[in-house]
Scaffold this active site. Sequence first.
Site, mmCIF file in Angstrom:
data_model
loop_
_atom_site.group_PDB
_atom_site.id
_atom_site.type_symbol
_atom_site.label_atom_id
_atom_site.label_comp_id
_atom_site.label_asym_id
_atom_site.label_seq_id
_atom_site.Cartn_x
_atom_site.Cartn_y
_atom_site.Cartn_z
ATOM 1 N N TYR A 5 17.305 30.092 3.863
ATOM 2 C CA TYR A 5 16.244 30.853 4.532
ATOM 3 C C TYR A 5 16.627 31.164 5.972
ATOM 4 O O TYR A 5 17.121 30.304 6.689
ATOM 5 C CB TYR A 5 14.934 30.064 4.512
ATOM 6 C CG TYR A 5 14.269 30.018 3.167
ATOM 7 C CD1 TYR A 5 13.811 31.193 2.554
ATOM 8 C CD2 TYR A 5 14.108 28.820 2.491
ATOM 9 C CE1 TYR A 5 13.201 31.149 1.311
ATOM 10 C CE2 TYR A 5 13.499 28.766 1.253
ATOM 11 C CZ TYR A 5 13.041 29.940 0.669
ATOM 12 O OH TYR A 5 12.441 29.899 -0.558
ATOM 13 N N LYS A 49 0.840 -1.206 0.000
ATOM 14 C CA LYS A 49 0.000 0.000 0.000
ATOM 15 C C LYS A 49 0.875 1.257 0.000
ATOM 16 O O LYS A 49 2.059 1.187 0.341
ATOM 17 C CB LYS A 49 -0.930 -0.018 1.210
ATOM 18 C CG LYS A 49 -0.209 0.068 2.539
ATOM 19 C CD LYS A 49 -1.147 -0.265 3.693
ATOM 20 C CE LYS A 49 -0.415 -0.171 5.013
ATOM 21 N NZ LYS A 49 -1.093 -0.913 6.082
ATOM 22 N N ARG A 95 -11.092 -0.707 14.921
ATOM 23 C CA ARG A 95 -10.959 0.204 13.786
ATOM 24 C C ARG A 95 -11.886 -0.284 12.676
ATOM 25 O O ARG A 95 -12.840 0.391 12.326
ATOM 26 C CB ARG A 95 -9.486 0.241 13.341
ATOM 27 C CG ARG A 95 -9.169 1.323 12.370
ATOM 28 C CD ARG A 95 -7.678 1.370 12.050
ATOM 29 N NE ARG A 95 -7.170 0.128 11.452
ATOM 30 C CZ ARG A 95 -5.944 -0.003 10.976
ATOM 31 N NH1 ARG A 95 -5.080 0.995 11.033
ATOM 32 N NH2 ARG A 95 -5.560 -1.148 10.445
ATOM 33 N N MET A 125 12.212 23.614 0.208
ATOM 34 C CA MET A 125 11.262 22.686 -0.397
ATOM 35 C C MET A 125 11.952 21.758 -1.407
ATOM 36 O O MET A 125 11.693 20.561 -1.444
ATOM 37 C CB MET A 125 10.135 23.468 -1.088
ATOM 38 C CG MET A 125 8.991 22.571 -1.527
ATOM 39 S SD MET A 125 7.678 23.482 -2.360
ATOM 40 C CE MET A 125 6.983 24.438 -1.032
#
Length: 362
Positions: free
Chosen positions: A249, A37, A135, A296
């Site tokens: 930054y 998954k 769940r 990023m």
Amino acid sequence: MPLVEARAWLEVDLSALEANWNLLQARAKGEVIPVLKADAYGHGALPLARFLLARGARQVAVAHPKEGRALREGGVEGEVLLLGSLHPAEAEEALRWRLTPTLSTLEGAQALAHRARALGLFPRAHLKVDTGMNRVGFPWEEAKAALEAVEALGVRVEGVYSHLATAGEDPGFVEVQRRRFQRVREALGPGYFYHLENSHGLLLHGGDNVRVGLALYGLIPGLGLRPILRLRARPTLVKRLRPGDRVGYGGEYVARGGEWLATLPVGYADGLPRGAVRQVLGPGGEVCPVAGRISMDQTTVLLPAPVGLEAVFEVLSADFGPTGLLAWAEARGTIPYEVAVHLSRRLPRVYRHGEEVVEVLD
Ligand SMILES: *Cc1c(COP(=O)(O)O)cnc(C)c1O
């Protein structure tokens, strides 16, 4: 190392995957279902499904019908089990793509039966039983009644399973769940494929038929498993800093002067947990500390000596050391699963078996 034509890429070591797979198969008394998954926890579901199905896996598991569909479109023919609980709205997609859904509600079972009749297809499923996680799943005490109700709708129940809530955390409760699951097995009888343990369940408690994700990717230390994923990058710029130069930054790193700096074209959008990656490995394996904040798309690191733009850095290494995924997760205060699933989908993926590059996905 053969040249990879990219400035940054993820590299999956299929030899290490094979070793992990063999180790897990030797541990399990029954069948091992690879859990693929979330794009195989960021490792790439399709190449791994092909690789493992060719090495004896009978079925693979994913979470969403969409993930199952992507495997089918990629040519995967084996059984594909959908984990989680089938939502009635997903019944048709599961049927059309010959995916095996998990049922833990009668609504899901009814939708599956009705859509199958309308489409002229045969409804098959695994039944999920809740043995203590609360769940998904039919309550374990009602498993027999649930099975009969689902079968009465014309759905063929092929497997019955449950999921451990505390494997690796609370062995006492694992035993509670195992006893409950054993009671379910006795109540429902033979003729179904029963499976229970996940990675920690199998490795710490043993198991019969098991579903494993994390261990397959080698992300559990101390048991002979090896991580299989690396993130490699070439610098896009190398330069020497002057005294007082501030980097990135916030200008957080302030140069003493004379340091060599490389800018690597990967950042937190590629899955580097911001604030948690402190160093990368240089072309000769040397430690290169991160200088300033991770952006990023870019990360700046200090070098012991200048290198060319063809040099290859190891941003994420396939080990349990300070540049490995477990160290990232720990520094980030989270679990390795979360870091792994956030590894970038925009980076090319290179699949290597021994020295041979067997597939490049871009
Ligand atoms: C994700 C998942 C697994 C695999 O868990 P690991 O800890 O990665 O081995 C097994 N079963 C179910 C139902 C899951 O959702």
